[in-house]
Each structure stands twice: as C-alpha cells, then as structure tokens.
Design an enzyme around this catalytic site. Structure first.
Site, PDB file in Angstrom:
ATOM      1  N   TYR A  32       0.826  -1.203   0.000  1.00 57.15           N
ATOM      2  CA  TYR A  32       0.000   0.000   0.000  1.00 57.15           C
ATOM      3  C   TYR A  32       0.858   1.250   0.000  1.00 57.15           C
ATOM      4  CZ  TYR A  32       0.796   0.779   5.044  1.00 57.15           C
ATOM      5  OH  TYR A  32       1.353   1.040   6.258  1.00 57.15           O
ATOM      6  N   ARG A  51       8.279   4.340  -4.452  1.00 54.71           N
ATOM      7  CA  ARG A  51       8.311   3.301  -3.409  1.00 54.71           C
ATOM      8  C   ARG A  51       7.312   2.182  -3.713  1.00 54.71           C
ATOM      9  NH1 ARG A  51       7.516   5.072   2.676  1.00 54.71           N
ATOM     10  NH2 ARG A  51       5.384   5.351   1.944  1.00 54.71           N
ATOM     11  N   ARG A 100      -7.570 -21.079  -2.343  1.00 56.78           N
ATOM     12  CA  ARG A 100      -6.512 -20.643  -1.431  1.00 56.78           C
ATOM     13  C   ARG A 100      -5.316 -21.562  -1.619  1.00 56.78           C
ATOM     14  NH1 ARG A 100      -4.989 -22.079   3.827  1.00 56.78           N
ATOM     15  NH2 ARG A 100      -4.071 -20.359   5.021  1.00 56.78           N
ATOM     16  N   LYS A 149       6.454  -2.058   1.877  1.00 55.62           N
ATOM     17  CA  LYS A 149       5.281  -1.503   2.559  1.00 55.62           C
ATOM     18  C   LYS A 149       4.078  -2.435   2.379  1.00 55.62           C
ATOM     19  CE  LYS A 149       3.069   3.021   3.158  1.00 55.62           C
ATOM     20  NZ  LYS A 149       3.169   3.135   4.613  1.00 55.62           N
ATOM     21  N   GLU A 181      11.779   1.997  14.585  1.00 58.51           N
ATOM     22  CA  GLU A 181      10.921   3.114  14.151  1.00 58.51           C
ATOM     23  C   GLU A 181       9.651   3.113  14.986  1.00 58.51           C
ATOM     24  OE1 GLU A 181       9.814   2.427   9.988  1.00 58.51           O
ATOM     25  OE2 GLU A 181       9.875   0.277  10.352  1.00 58.51           O
ATOM     26  N   LEU A 205      10.947   0.975   7.323  1.00 58.47           N
ATOM     27  CA  LEU A 205      10.358   1.489   6.088  1.00 58.47           C
ATOM     28  C   LEU A 205      11.136   2.732   5.662  1.00 58.47           C
ATOM     29  CD1 LEU A 205       7.920   0.985   4.152  1.00 58.47           C
ATOM     30  CD2 LEU A 205       6.920   2.983   5.239  1.00 58.47           C
TER      31      LEU A 205
HETATM   32  N1  PMP Z   1       7.579   3.588   9.161  1.00 58.91           N
HETATM   33  C1  PMP Z   1       6.451   2.857   9.161  1.00 58.91           C
HETATM   34  C2  PMP Z   1       6.463   1.525   9.819  1.00 58.91           C
HETATM   35  C3  PMP Z   1       5.279   3.360   8.558  1.00 58.91           C
HETATM   36  O1  PMP Z   1       4.156   2.628   8.557  1.00 58.91           O
HETATM   37  C4  PMP Z   1       5.302   4.656   7.980  1.00 58.91           C
HETATM   38  C5  PMP Z   1       4.072   5.250   7.363  1.00 58.91           C
HETATM   39  N2  PMP Z   1       3.462   4.439   6.457  1.00 58.91           N
HETATM   40  C6  PMP Z   1       6.500   5.381   8.004  1.00 58.91           C
HETATM   41  C7  PMP Z   1       7.613   4.805   8.602  1.00 58.91           C
HETATM   42  C8  PMP Z   1       6.600   6.752   7.391  1.00 58.91           C
HETATM   43  O2  PMP Z   1       6.631   6.666   5.989  1.00 58.91           O
HETATM   44  P1  PMP Z   1       6.136   7.876   5.090  1.00 58.91           P
HETATM   45  O3  PMP Z   1       6.931   9.066   5.497  1.00 58.91           O
HETATM   46  O4  PMP Z   1       6.443   7.452   3.707  1.00 58.91           O
HETATM   47  O5  PMP Z   1       4.679   8.068   5.363  1.00 58.91           O
END
Ligand code: PMP
Length: 285
Positions: A32, A51, A100, A149, A181, A205
């Site tokens: 996503y 991305r 499935r 993602k 994070e 991410l």
């Molecule tokens: N880390 C994680 C685990 C996230 O889910 C997100 C937001 N989707 C981010 C960092 C921040 O990414 P972005 O700046 O691209 O929204």
C-alpha cells in the site's frame, strides 16, 4: 458518502466489493501507499509511486496501471470527494486466483487495486504538533522485510493499542537494544544540534517524509547522523520527533514516562515541521 475506486470503477463506498478469495484478505499479500492531500493537492506523489514500484517488484507483483493513470485516479478521488486536507490510501494485492494456495498464483492473475480518501481537516493544525506526542517502547516483533510496505500491519496495530492502553500516543519499537521506528512513522532524536535517525536497511520502512525532511535539514545546514540509537540515548536527547506522510514532523516529548529535553516540543522539530509543510506545499501536484 465517499466515492472510492476499485479495479477500474468509481463507486459509492457501500457498493465496493473485493472477493473473499483475494490474497490480500487471506494472506496479507498486498502492498500500500498513503499520499497526503493538502489544499486539494498531492504531497510528494512521485516519491510514493517510486516506493510503490519498489514494494511491488520486491514481491514479484505486477504494477496495475501506468503512473500517469494512478495520478489521474488520485486526482479524480480528490475532486469527487471534495478533499481539501486528508489522505489517499492505495492498496494493490496479488488478486484472486480462485482457491486458497500458498504458492504465488500465475503471473496473469489480475491484481486487485483499491483507493479511497480519508478526510482529516486538522492535519496542518494537529494539536499533537503543539503539545508533542508521548511514546512507550515495545520490542519490535515484525518480520524481516520492513522496507517493503505490505499490509501486514497486525503487530504495529497491537503496539499502537498497547500504547493506548498505557495512556500514551504511540510506541517506538526496539530491536537488539536500538530503536527501529514508530508503529507508523520514522523516529529521530536530536542531541547537541545533530539530528540522529536510523540508517536505511531492511529493518525500517524507507519513509518518503524521512527522505524529504533529511534533505531539507541538510539544505538548512543542520547536521544529520544516520545511525541507530538506544532508548537510553533517546531519554537523554534534547528533542525527539517522528515523521510520516500524515504526521509530517511531530515532536515526541516523553518516552517510557521520562521527559525528553524540557518535556515540551523543541525548536528544531518545530522548525523542521514548518520547513517541511512550506516546501511540500510549494511542489504539491
Ligand atoms: N515507518 C512505518 C512503519 C510506517 O508505517 C510509515 C508510514 N506508512 C513510516 C515509517 C513513514 O513513511 P512515510 O513518510 O512514507 O509516510
């Protein structure tokens, strides 16, 4: 009622349908993106699409539409939903191969593509930006490819719920003694004027907001150090903050019950938030 997009059609949200055999539903086999909308314009659309392509290719999935078509769909949803401030969520799954099965289905299986808007009228005037967020630390129990993602968000969702139960705003995840994070954002500390954030790897991410904020920080002659940091270092920092497409730069003022710096949002995080919003608005499409 919202108008949403499903596989080529714009529909009222109550009429949108996805199969129960969809691999997104059965196996979290999907990726996503979330693009922020400010003043009816898309913030860093290009970055999010780059991305998206990377997430798809890492999972050997096909991109459903050309980038220009995806831009058109984003814009159409903004118009149809008269969206001024909020976000557009886009999800692509490996589709519905019928039965499935753990094996990836044949390449020609049509991906499922869903987009919808979320209205968030106080994105820019978020009270959290003024008061600062409080976070707790939790172990990072996610899988090993956090750079992709995917829609496997169960652990981040559990961690956020733990934070809520502890009476705070969010959680920072910790692995091998170092912060990876936030549940849905990248994490930073500031010490003696230096901005410290974990380097890019499969562990986190690769935030689109992170890339922009670090670029703006360097352009403003701020010092940036991309390295891991511990919870102890974070508690001892002068300031802390998180970044994401919808939180922009949000100060963090408390970690595991200990005040960070003065316990109030600090000047560097505030300045970065201001620069990020100003610069993003200038180039939004
Ligand atoms: N880390 C994680 C685990 C996230 O889910 C997100 C937001 N989707 C981010 C960092 C921040 O990414 P972005 O700046 O691209 O929204």
């Amino acid at each position: 009622m919202r108008t949403v997009y499903v596989n080529g059609e714009y529909l009222p949200e109550t009429e949108a349908r996805v199969s129960i055999f969809d691999r997104g539903f059965l196996m979290a086999d999907g990726v996503y993106e979330v693009v922020c909308v400010l003043g009816g314009k898309l913030v860093d659309f290009e970055g999010h699409m780059v991305r998206l392509d990377r997430s798809l290719s890492e999972l050997d999935m096909t991109r459903p539409s050309a980038r220009d078509d995806l831009l058109e769909i984003h814009r159409e949803l903004v118009t149809r939903n008269t969206l001024d401030q909020g976000l557009i969520y886009l999800q692509v799954t490996r589709g519905n191969p019928g039965d499935r099965d753990f094996n990836f289905p044949p390449k020609e299986t049509e991906p499922t593509v869903v987009l919808f808007t979320q209205d968030m009228p106080s994105l820019m005037d978020n009270p959290k930006a003024k008061r600062g967020a409080r976070v707790i630390s939790v172990p990072d129990l996610r899988w090993g490819r956090r750079d992709i993602k995917t829609v496997q968000l169960l652990y981040p969702s559990m961690a956020k719920t733990m934070a809520q139960a502890a009476g705070v705003d969010d959680a920072w995840m910790v692995e091998d003694g170092h912060v990876t994070e936030g549940t849905s954002n990248n994490a930073y500390i500031i010490k003696n004027g230096r901005i410290i954030t974990r380097a890019l790897s499969n562990d986190i991410l690769h935030g689109i907001t992170r890339a922009a904020v670090l670029r703006f920080a360097r352009e403003a002659q701020m010092e940036v150090e991309e390295r891991s940091f511990t919870i102890e270092e974070a508690k001892d920092a002068d300031e802390a903050f998180v970044t994401s497409a919808s939180a922009f730069v949000t100060p963090v003022v408390e970690l595991d019950g200990a005040a960070i710096g003065t316990g109030m949002p600090g000047p560097i995080a505030a300045r970065l938030r201001e620069i990020y919003i100003d610069e993003s608005l200038k180039v939004a499409v």
